[in-house]
Write an enzyme that holds these catalytic residues in place. Sequence first.
Site, PDB file in Angstrom:
ATOM      1  N   TRP A  11     -21.418  -2.601 -20.375  1.00  0.00           N
ATOM      2  CA  TRP A  11     -22.095  -1.364 -20.009  1.00  0.00           C
ATOM      3  C   TRP A  11     -22.630  -0.635 -21.238  1.00  0.00           C
ATOM      4  O   TRP A  11     -23.772  -0.175 -21.249  1.00  0.00           O
ATOM      5  CB  TRP A  11     -21.148  -0.499 -19.206  1.00  0.00           C
ATOM      6  CG  TRP A  11     -21.743   0.659 -18.465  1.00  0.00           C
ATOM      7  CD1 TRP A  11     -21.145   1.875 -18.262  1.00  0.00           C
ATOM      8  CD2 TRP A  11     -23.002   0.739 -17.775  1.00  0.00           C
ATOM      9  NE1 TRP A  11     -21.953   2.697 -17.519  1.00  0.00           N
ATOM     10  CE2 TRP A  11     -23.110   2.021 -17.202  1.00  0.00           C
ATOM     11  CE3 TRP A  11     -24.066  -0.155 -17.616  1.00  0.00           C
ATOM     12  CZ2 TRP A  11     -24.223   2.448 -16.479  1.00  0.00           C
ATOM     13  CZ3 TRP A  11     -25.182   0.258 -16.882  1.00  0.00           C
ATOM     14  CH2 TRP A  11     -25.248   1.537 -16.330  1.00  0.00           C
ATOM     15  N   ARG A  30     -15.431  -1.663 -32.694  1.00  0.00           N
ATOM     16  CA  ARG A  30     -14.466  -1.820 -33.788  1.00  0.00           C
ATOM     17  C   ARG A  30     -14.341  -3.272 -34.229  1.00  0.00           C
ATOM     18  O   ARG A  30     -13.827  -3.561 -35.305  1.00  0.00           O
ATOM     19  CB  ARG A  30     -13.096  -1.276 -33.373  1.00  0.00           C
ATOM     20  CG  ARG A  30     -12.430  -2.008 -32.230  1.00  0.00           C
ATOM     21  CD  ARG A  30     -10.965  -1.607 -32.065  1.00  0.00           C
ATOM     22  NE  ARG A  30     -10.807  -0.165 -32.028  1.00  0.00           N
ATOM     23  CZ  ARG A  30     -10.852   0.577 -30.924  1.00  0.00           C
ATOM     24  NH1 ARG A  30     -11.089  -0.023 -29.758  1.00  0.00           N
ATOM     25  NH2 ARG A  30     -10.679   1.872 -30.945  1.00  0.00           N
ATOM     26  N   LYS A 108     -14.972   4.929 -15.924  1.00  0.00           N
ATOM     27  CA  LYS A 108     -14.578   5.303 -14.570  1.00  0.00           C
ATOM     28  C   LYS A 108     -13.116   4.949 -14.348  1.00  0.00           C
ATOM     29  O   LYS A 108     -12.697   3.833 -14.653  1.00  0.00           O
ATOM     30  CB  LYS A 108     -15.443   4.575 -13.537  1.00  0.00           C
ATOM     31  CG  LYS A 108     -16.931   4.880 -13.643  1.00  0.00           C
ATOM     32  CD  LYS A 108     -17.756   4.021 -12.697  1.00  0.00           C
ATOM     33  CE  LYS A 108     -19.247   4.330 -12.815  1.00  0.00           C
ATOM     34  NZ  LYS A 108     -20.066   3.482 -11.923  1.00  0.00           N
ATOM     35  N   GLY A 137     -22.842   6.475 -11.470  1.00  0.00           N
ATOM     36  CA  GLY A 137     -23.695   6.135 -10.346  1.00  0.00           C
ATOM     37  C   GLY A 137     -23.699   4.645 -10.084  1.00  0.00           C
ATOM     38  O   GLY A 137     -23.072   3.868 -10.809  1.00  0.00           O
ATOM     39  N   ALA A 141     -24.328  -3.465 -15.127  1.00  0.00           N
ATOM     40  CA  ALA A 141     -24.824  -3.561 -16.496  1.00  0.00           C
ATOM     41  C   ALA A 141     -25.929  -4.604 -16.630  1.00  0.00           C
ATOM     42  O   ALA A 141     -26.932  -4.377 -17.315  1.00  0.00           O
ATOM     43  CB  ALA A 141     -23.668  -3.890 -17.443  1.00  0.00           C
ATOM     44  N   LYS A 192     -13.864   4.243  -5.804  1.00  0.00           N
ATOM     45  CA  LYS A 192     -14.725   3.174  -5.261  1.00  0.00           C
ATOM     46  C   LYS A 192     -14.305   1.804  -5.764  1.00  0.00           C
ATOM     47  O   LYS A 192     -14.473   0.793  -5.058  1.00  0.00           O
ATOM     48  CB  LYS A 192     -16.192   3.473  -5.572  1.00  0.00           C
ATOM     49  CG  LYS A 192     -16.541   3.546  -7.059  1.00  0.00           C
ATOM     50  CD  LYS A 192     -17.034   2.253  -7.638  1.00  0.00           C
ATOM     51  CE  LYS A 192     -17.315   2.356  -9.126  1.00  0.00           C
ATOM     52  NZ  LYS A 192     -17.841   1.099  -9.695  1.00  0.00           N
ATOM     53  N   SER A 255     -20.072  -7.382  -8.718  1.00  0.00           N
ATOM     54  CA  SER A 255     -18.927  -6.472  -8.794  1.00  0.00           C
ATOM     55  C   SER A 255     -17.643  -7.219  -9.143  1.00  0.00           C
ATOM     56  O   SER A 255     -17.203  -8.107  -8.402  1.00  0.00           O
ATOM     57  CB  SER A 255     -18.750  -5.750  -7.454  1.00  0.00           C
ATOM     58  OG  SER A 255     -17.499  -5.109  -7.377  1.00  0.00           O
ATOM     59  N   ASN A 257     -14.643  -5.891  -9.169  1.00  0.00           N
ATOM     60  CA  ASN A 257     -13.579  -5.474  -8.250  1.00  0.00           C
ATOM     61  C   ASN A 257     -13.686  -6.200  -6.911  1.00  0.00           C
ATOM     62  O   ASN A 257     -12.675  -6.621  -6.347  1.00  0.00           O
ATOM     63  CB  ASN A 257     -13.635  -3.959  -8.061  1.00  0.00           C
ATOM     64  CG  ASN A 257     -13.314  -3.225  -9.350  1.00  0.00           C
ATOM     65  OD1 ASN A 257     -12.178  -3.182  -9.786  1.00  0.00           O
ATOM     66  ND2 ASN A 257     -14.337  -2.662  -9.995  1.00  0.00           N
ATOM     67  N   GLU A 282     -11.575  -2.279 -13.197  1.00  0.00           N
ATOM     68  CA  GLU A 282     -10.931  -0.968 -13.230  1.00  0.00           C
ATOM     69  C   GLU A 282     -10.141  -0.668 -11.962  1.00  0.00           C
ATOM     70  O   GLU A 282      -9.193   0.105 -11.985  1.00  0.00           O
ATOM     71  CB  GLU A 282     -11.969   0.133 -13.470  1.00  0.00           C
ATOM     72  CG  GLU A 282     -12.524   0.172 -14.886  1.00  0.00           C
ATOM     73  CD  GLU A 282     -11.526   0.691 -15.910  1.00  0.00           C
ATOM     74  OE1 GLU A 282     -10.369   0.971 -15.548  1.00  0.00           O
ATOM     75  OE2 GLU A 282     -11.910   0.803 -17.088  1.00  0.00           O
TER      76      GLU A 282
END
Length: 332
Positions: A11, A30, A108, A137, A141, A192, A255, A257, A282
């Site tokens: 992202w 890093r 998120k 939103g 990516a 979500k 996605s 997830n 996430e």
Amino acid sequence: MKVAVLGAGAWGTALAGHLAARHDTLLWARDAALIAGLQARHENSRYLDGIALPDALRYDADLGAALAHGAADDALCVIAAPVAGLRTLCHAMRDAGCVPAHVVWVCKGFEADTHLLPHQVIAAELPEQHSNGVLSGPSFAREVGQSLPVALTVASTSAECRERTLAAFHHGAMRIYTGDDVVGVEVGGAVKNVLAIATGIADGLGLGLNARAALITRGLAEMSRLGVALGGRAETFTGLTGLGDLILTATGDLSRNRTVGLQLAAGRTLNDILGALGHVAEGVRCAQAVLAIARAQSIEMPITEAVCGVLFDGIAPRDAVSGLLRRDARAE
């Protein structure tokens, strides 16, 4: 405008590429080896392979240099680290003695151990920083990296932060809306991801489009109940950062997830799934935090509870769905 993007995951890289088309943009990570690869190939082969990055985009592994770039008079600092690394990055920013005046984050989720939202972590770790907000939103990516159309919302209580973020991002194929419901936007972005695991499970079990629609709709009700209880506004959850992001994450094949849910339904273990993904999902990280917060607020979130049962309590995906179907009838 000068823009510093902190975090060179998928992202952060996609956003930096978009920003560099219009602004003097520096992307920080890093990992010196990752930065060296970006400088040599103008492609993030680790996190966003196949996407060519603009020649004008610059890279640096020196956090101090990146912060100085993002702290210029006409500048913006974009934090693209995951929620799990947000507090550590804030510590490093403070230790570097250079906290940019205008900051927007794109992560998120809830912090796993404290159950705090990103804006609460920022407030605790960078108390002197007041011009800040969240950009969120429905967005993948890879599609942003391909310059496909996307609409996002920046939420901030600072008019200057909203205006600066709009000026930085609103060009090309990216449309930016503005608002001030930081809590609502952040809760939508966190919940979500959990709900997308549920729709992935249902799709993986072959339960059909009716079941998917029911999960999205009732999941939206869960998201809204929690968000309003935490201080968000109900109308936020029918906008881009609520319903919009939920639809994309619950149905889109990009996605992560949703992929977790599909693979769980296929009988794979969570450890195997996460190892094969190679990227952050996430929804797995914050599912338990979402459920704990809901219980503390006495808010009913049966879909979230079912997802946690599958992820962490050994409940079979089909049994979790059966449990949802056995719930008592009630008014919508």
